[in-house]
Design an enzyme around this catalytic site. Structure first.
Site, PDB file in Angstrom:
ATOM      1  N   SER A 441       0.823  -1.212   0.000  1.00  0.00           N
ATOM      2  CA  SER A 441       0.000   0.000   0.000  1.00  0.00           C
ATOM      3  C   SER A 441       0.853   1.256   0.000  1.00  0.00           C
ATOM      4  CB  SER A 441      -0.904   0.018   1.235  1.00  0.00           C
ATOM      5  OG  SER A 441      -0.113   0.033   2.415  1.00  0.00           O
ATOM      6  N   HIS A 462      -3.166  -3.647  -5.262  1.00  0.00           N
ATOM      7  CA  HIS A 462      -3.434  -3.249  -3.882  1.00  0.00           C
ATOM      8  C   HIS A 462      -4.891  -3.497  -3.537  1.00  0.00           C
ATOM      9  CE1 HIS A 462      -3.932   0.130  -0.714  1.00  0.00           C
ATOM     10  NE2 HIS A 462      -3.666  -1.022  -0.138  1.00  0.00           N
ATOM     11  N   GLU A 474      -6.326  -1.235  -6.504  1.00  0.00           N
ATOM     12  CA  GLU A 474      -5.476  -0.279  -7.216  1.00  0.00           C
ATOM     13  C   GLU A 474      -4.454  -1.066  -8.030  1.00  0.00           C
ATOM     14  OE1 GLU A 474      -5.419   3.741  -4.523  1.00  0.00           O
ATOM     15  OE2 GLU A 474      -4.252   2.053  -3.759  1.00  0.00           O
ATOM     16  N   ASN A 512      -4.490   6.242  -0.444  1.00  0.00           N
ATOM     17  CA  ASN A 512      -3.718   6.677   0.715  1.00  0.00           C
ATOM     18  C   ASN A 512      -3.116   8.063   0.513  1.00  0.00           C
ATOM     19  OD1 ASN A 512      -4.345   4.379   2.075  1.00  0.00           O
ATOM     20  ND2 ASN A 512      -2.370   3.371   1.796  1.00  0.00           N
TER      21      ASN A 512
END
Length: 607
Positions: A441, A462, A474, A512
């Site tokens: 991540s 991800h 992702e 993130n």
């Protein structure tokens, strides 16, 4: 200077004698919504707008909404008639003369708002309270222009006002406490949840929201990801009701730019400096839904229906054919590894679940068995389907078992050296043409790729936790990833019923990179004693539609994990605004890591 309001001058505003007549100045979308809330609460509402047409639209909107309420059985026809009778519209500010409270929601301009307050000083009674609906301008600066600054405060409703529960009550250093108390009681009486905040641009909810929206706009402008992928990532990865670019179109690109300009002027934080694309769109008149075009194109001005345009991706058009994937190897024995193995097995793939020992691999498979049993108990799958799914998973105590898999995917500890060693092992074990994927991540995918002799076969996938429930993946391409590897992974995501979004190999990817600066800014608000944990969490849930407040989420994610991601983002982008908040570092140093330790930002009962 005017003297502060006395207790006696505010006595008509006490909870025993609430505001009975309220004037709303400015009958745009927000003003009309506020007027509806007030009229439905039994108060006499005076709607004022320089445009007679705006008043006509406001009455029509109230007629339509109350008619829907009658059809749905929420109010009677008699009650509807009473609501409509309580709302009158005017074009002259003099109509506010008998109001107990005046709420202005005119355009976000100091010049316009200050003129309204100066005019009101000569019209309203001395004991009347004046509220600004601004979310971007200084309440103190607006109050200072009034002959009675002690009666001026901020009352920030959220759009749509009838539906949104949050109201921020904003006091300046000049505001009389009695005025704040009276307006807070009003908000409660309206069925809203008032949050007391100090005077700074954006207050709590928008102060956190607009920094996030600005970063999303900058991410899109940099062509890091498509508008559709950015929005899908935040909806599916964070459970938000809207993606950031769609939300900017709803708010108004020009409005967002104004709010950010005010925030940047106060903070000088680069995260608040409006992304250039916001200026470009604003000056071109592409302000979002209200103009029919912003980040997206709409059916008509004011419409919520998105229509295809030159930037809309072609559905189902593969640029290159992918590789065949029949079997999948998952490396790891933790929650994420077992969740990913379950996802692939449910989709009919043969899965090899490998860990550092046979016992760990068997324990991970047993965890999957329990998860499938829960699905059976909830009626989501049959016992036969659960047994067939579990039979597709083969536990292994060595990565040698990956010799024949078509896709090898690691879900081990978030440690670059551990992952590099694992990819070197994949390189030796896996057959030529196998795709090698990492679920990292925050770490560079290319570093994993360079640990192999076939970096073109390496890609990031991800998944989000819990993998069986979360729809987002992702898909992270490095500069070395082959086109057919990328195409294959997108096809595989579709087969396992996940939504893939494309992004490049940089810290945080999409989710993130947008989520953690927002969480960090929330910590800074508490650190600076601007607002409490509870008020910030309430503001973001009620005002932003977030499923969890930032501090609830931080305690769930883990403060140590959050700090590590913040550090990676800060190292990558070198932006001072991304430096982890000292309070977060102090809590981690003290061992307060969130729910897993029983204490983080809050304390939790021991299990």
């Amino acid at each position: 200077m005017a003297t502060p309001l006395s207790d006696s001058s505010l006595s008509p505003l006490s909870p025993q004698s609430p505001f009975k007549t309220i004037a709303v100045v400015g009958l745009g979308t927000m003003g009309t919504g506020i007027a509806e809330v007030l009229a439905r609460s039994g108060r006499e509402v005076v709607g004022i707008d320089v445009s007679e047409a705006a008043g006509v639209r406001a009455v029509a909107a109230l007629e339509a909404s109350t008619e829907r309420a009658v059809v749905r059985g929420r109010i009677t026809e008699q009650e509807r008639g009473d609501v409509l009778a309580r709302f009158r519209t005017f074009t002259d500010l003099q109509a506010a003369a008998d109001a107990d409270l005046v709420i202005e929601v005119v355009p976000e301009s100091y010049e316009i708002k200050q003129q309204v307050f100066r005019d009101l000083d000569a019209i309203v009674r001395p004991e009347a309270v004046l509220a600004t609906g601004t979310n971007a301008l200084s309440v103190t600066r607006l109050a200072a222009e009034s002959a009675h600054p002690e009666r001026v405060l901020g009352l920030h409703f959220f759009n749509p006002a009838p539906a949104m529960k949050l109201v921020e009550v904003v006091s300046s250093v000049l505001t009389a406490p009695q005025a704040v108390a009276a307006v807070t009681d009003l908000a409660l009486d309206l069925g809203k949840e008032p949050v007391a905040v100090g005077d700074r641009p954006g207050f709590v909810a928008d102060g956190l929201l607009f920094g996030y929206l600005n970063q999303a706009a900058a991410m899109y402008e940099a062509k890091y990801a498509s508008r559709e992928d950015i929005d899908a990532a935040m909806r599916l990865g964070c459970g938000l009701p809207m993606g950031p670019l769609a939300l900017l179109d709803l708010i108004g690109v020009d409005t967002a730019r104004t709010v950010l300009e005010a925030m940047y002027a106060a903070s000088h934080d680069r995260l608040h400096a409006p992304a250039p694309i916001l200026r470009q769109l604003s000056e071109a008149g592409l302000t979002g839904r209200k103009s029919g075009r912003g980040f997206y194109s709409y059916e008509a001005p004011g419409s919520a229906t998105v229509v295809r345009d030159a930037l809309t991706p072609q559905d189902g058009v593969a640029t290159v054919p992918g590789r065949t994937v029949r079997s999948v190897g998952v490396a790891g024995s933790g929650t994420m590894a077992s969740g990913i193995a379950e996802v692939f097995a449910k989709a009919g793939y043969e899965v090899v679940l490998a860990a550092r020992s046979e016992e760990k691999a068997q324990a991970a498979k047993a965890r999957i068995g329990k998860s499938l049993a829960r699905s059976v108990d909830k009626g989501r799958m049959t016992a036969e389907a659960a047994a067939e799914t579990l039979d597709l998973i083969t536990p292994a105590g060595s990565y040698d078992a990956f010799a024949d898999v078509d896709l090898a995917l690691e879900a081990v500890a978030e440690d670059l050296e551990v992952k590099r060693q694992l990819f070197a092992a994949f390189d030796k074990v896996c057959k030529p043409g196998a795709i090698l994927a990492t679920t990292t991540s925050s770490l560079p995918v290319v570093a994993c790729a360079r640990a192999t002799s076939r970096p073109q076969d390496v890609i990031g996938m991800h998944f989000f936790n819990p993998a069986p429930a979360m729809k987002l993946v992702e898909v992270v391409r490095t500069v070395l990833t082959a086109d057919d590897v990328h195409a294959t992974v997108r096809e595989v995501c579709a087969k396992v019923r996940k939504h893939p979004v494309d992004c490049g190999d940089r810290a945080g990817f999409i989710v993130n990179a947008l989520l953690f600066p927002y969480l960090n800014n929330a910590i800074k608000m508490v650190q600076e004693h601007y607002a409490t944990l509870d008020d910030i969490d309430a503001a973001m849930k009620l005002g932003g539609g977030y499923p969890m407040g930032p501090f609830e989420l931080l305690d769930v994610v883990g403060l140590d994990v959050s700090l590590a991601i913040e550090k990676v983002l800060h190292r990558e982008f070198r932006d001072p605004g991304l430096a982890p908040a000292p309070l977060l570092e102090h809590l981690v140093a003290a061992g307060c890591l969130g729910r897993k330790t029983g204490r983080g930002f809050r304390e939790y009962a021991k299990r």
